[in-house]
Design an enzyme around this catalytic site. Structure first.
Site, PDB file in Angstrom:
ATOM      1  CB  SER A   1      22.235  94.265 113.529  1.00 53.46           C
ATOM      2  OG  SER A   1      21.019  94.847 113.957  1.00 53.46           O
TER       3      SER A   1
ATOM      4  CG  HIS B   1      22.466  96.446 109.682  1.00 55.65           C
ATOM      5  ND1 HIS B   1      22.370  96.545 108.306  1.00 55.65           N
ATOM      6  CD2 HIS B   1      21.249  96.053 110.111  1.00 55.65           C
ATOM      7  CE1 HIS B   1      21.133  96.222 107.930  1.00 55.65           C
ATOM      8  NE2 HIS B   1      20.432  95.918 109.004  1.00 55.65           N
TER       9      HIS B   1
ATOM     10  CG  ASP C   1      18.125  96.472 111.872  1.00 55.12           C
ATOM     11  OD1 ASP C   1      18.021  96.393 110.632  1.00 55.12           O
ATOM     12  OD2 ASP C   1      18.841  95.714 112.548  1.00 55.12           O
TER      13      ASP C   1
ATOM     14  CG  MET D   1      12.443  98.023 112.908  1.00 50.13           C
ATOM     15  SD  MET D   1      12.185  96.465 113.769  1.00 50.13           S
ATOM     16  CE  MET D   1      13.743  95.628 113.397  1.00 50.13           C
TER      17      MET D   1
ATOM     18  CG  HIS E   1      17.389  97.371 107.028  1.00 42.71           C
ATOM     19  ND1 HIS E   1      17.341  96.092 107.552  1.00 42.71           N
ATOM     20  CD2 HIS E   1      16.431  97.421 106.075  1.00 42.71           C
ATOM     21  CE1 HIS E   1      16.387  95.409 106.958  1.00 42.71           C
ATOM     22  NE2 HIS E   1      15.803  96.182 106.057  1.00 42.71           N
TER      23      HIS E   1
ATOM     24  CG  MET F   1      13.084  96.979 108.087  1.00 45.09           C
ATOM     25  SD  MET F   1      13.712  95.885 109.364  1.00 45.09           S
ATOM     26  CE  MET F   1      15.013  96.931 110.003  1.00 45.09           C
TER      27      MET F   1
ATOM     28  CG  MET G   1      14.730  91.508 104.428  1.00 46.85           C
ATOM     29  SD  MET G   1      15.718  92.226 105.766  1.00 46.85           S
ATOM     30  CE  MET G   1      15.343  91.204 107.176  1.00 46.85           C
TER      31      MET G   1
ATOM     32  CG  PHE H   1      10.633  90.838 116.093  1.00 43.94           C
ATOM     33  CD1 PHE H   1      10.368  91.623 117.213  1.00 43.94           C
ATOM     34  CD2 PHE H   1       9.606  90.605 115.184  1.00 43.94           C
ATOM     35  CE1 PHE H   1       9.094  92.153 117.425  1.00 43.94           C
ATOM     36  CE2 PHE H   1       8.337  91.128 115.386  1.00 43.94           C
ATOM     37  CZ  PHE H   1       8.075  91.905 116.516  1.00 43.94           C
ATOM     38  N   GLY H   2      15.147  90.816 115.909  1.00 46.28           N
ATOM     39  CA  GLY H   2      16.414  90.106 115.893  1.00 46.28           C
ATOM     40  C   GLY H   2      16.219  88.688 116.404  1.00 46.28           C
TER      41      GLY H   2
ATOM     42  CG  ASP I   1      19.323  92.201 107.998  1.00 46.71           C
ATOM     43  OD1 ASP I   1      19.594  91.657 109.078  1.00 46.71           O
ATOM     44  OD2 ASP I   1      18.797  93.337 107.904  1.00 46.71           O
ATOM     45  N   GLY I   2      19.625  88.584 108.700  1.00 47.28           N
ATOM     46  CA  GLY I   2      18.712  87.790 109.518  1.00 47.28           C
ATOM     47  C   GLY I   2      19.190  86.365 109.723  1.00 47.28           C
ATOM     48  N   GLY I   3      19.400  85.990 110.976  1.00 49.07           N
ATOM     49  CA  GLY I   3      19.752  84.606 111.280  1.00 49.07           C
ATOM     50  C   GLY I   3      21.150  84.211 110.853  1.00 49.07           C
TER      51      GLY I   3
ATOM     52  N   GLY J   1      23.292  90.402 114.234  1.00 48.55           N
ATOM     53  CA  GLY J   1      22.796  91.033 115.449  1.00 48.55           C
ATOM     54  C   GLY J   1      23.007  90.126 116.642  1.00 48.55           C
TER      55      GLY J   1
END
Ligand code: DX5
Ligand code: ZN
Length: 225
Positions: A13, A38, A40, A42, A74, A76, A145, A151-152, A180-182, A202
């Site tokens: 990301s 990826h 992002d 926003m 993606h 958002m 998600m 936020f990353g 996606d995330g963490g 990311g």
């Protein structure tokens, strides 16, 4: 592109990349073997943060495509239907909208495919899979998600593992599942076993001292899971 969606891939990301040297940071990941990048987007409304729009996608698409890569965008944002065509024209290969942002999801998914991109839908952590019962045959990709978007570098929400398992059973086999995330080395292999085949990374790539090495290590964990 649809083929890439069915591989087991770590998708770096660029949210965690250096926007001042974006092309070089993308090249770094692709040089290490990344194929799907990826992006992002926003808007400061659907999520609190503001990032980039279609002009940036247009700028990064040619070098990514030249290396046989693809852009996984993606969105958002609120009213994503207003922007789908612009992102597809800019070079997005997959466009993912949030279920929570789409009053007319059925129409928006068809719009993405008509624009020539793969159609994705993302679910926030609190949004049930079952909201896709009537749409699961219309999507190429479902993004689960595993943090609240915006936020990353956030901590992985553990409940996502069970949601991925249920998603794999609930969705047609041809639908790609992205988490996606963490995502990091501590959970990547298990997330594949839970049902994800695309893992967004990311901070665990671009936040590492050696992003290329971090990508390779993560991709090896995902390929070997
Ligand atoms: C979060 C974004 C993610 C983000 C993930 O709202 O959708 O794609 O870049 O970042 P990490 O991997 O750092 O959690
Ligand atoms: Zn994302």
């Amino acid at each position: 592109m649809t083929d890439l969606l069915h591989e087991r891939l770590v998708t770096p990301s660029i949210l965690s990349a250096d926007f001042g040297r974006l092309a070089a940071d993308i090249e770094l990941a692709m040089g290490a073997g990344a194929r799907l990048i990826h992006v992002d987007v926003m808007d400061g409304h659907f999520v609190p943060n503001i990032t980039i729009g279609a002009p940036v996608v247009k700028a990064i698409a040619p070098p990514v495509h030249e290396r046989d890569g693809a852009l996984d965008v993606h969105l958002m944002i609120e009213h994503p239907e207003r922007y789908v065509d612009a992102f597809a024209a800019a070079g997005a290969d997959a466009v993912t909208v949030h279920q929570e942002a789409c009053v007319h999801l059925h129409r928006t998914l068809a719009q993405i495919r008509e624009a020539g991109a793969a159609a994705g839908v993302a679910l926030n952590p609190a949004t049930p899979l079952e909201t896709l019962t009537e749409a699961r045959d219309l999507v190429d990709l479902v993004l689960i998600m595993s943090v609240n978007p915006g936020f990353g570098g956030q901590r992985f929400i553990e409940g996502a593992r069970d949601k991925l398992r249920r998603a794999r059973a609930f969705l047609p086999g041809a639908v790609a599942i992205e988490v996606d995330g963490g995502v990091g080395l501590d959970n990547a292999a298990d997330l594949v076993r839970c049902g994800a085949n695309l893992l967004v990374a990311g901070n665990s790539v671009y936040g590492a001292p050696d992003p290329a090495a971090a990508f390779r290590e993560l991709q090896a964990a995902v390929s070997g899971a």
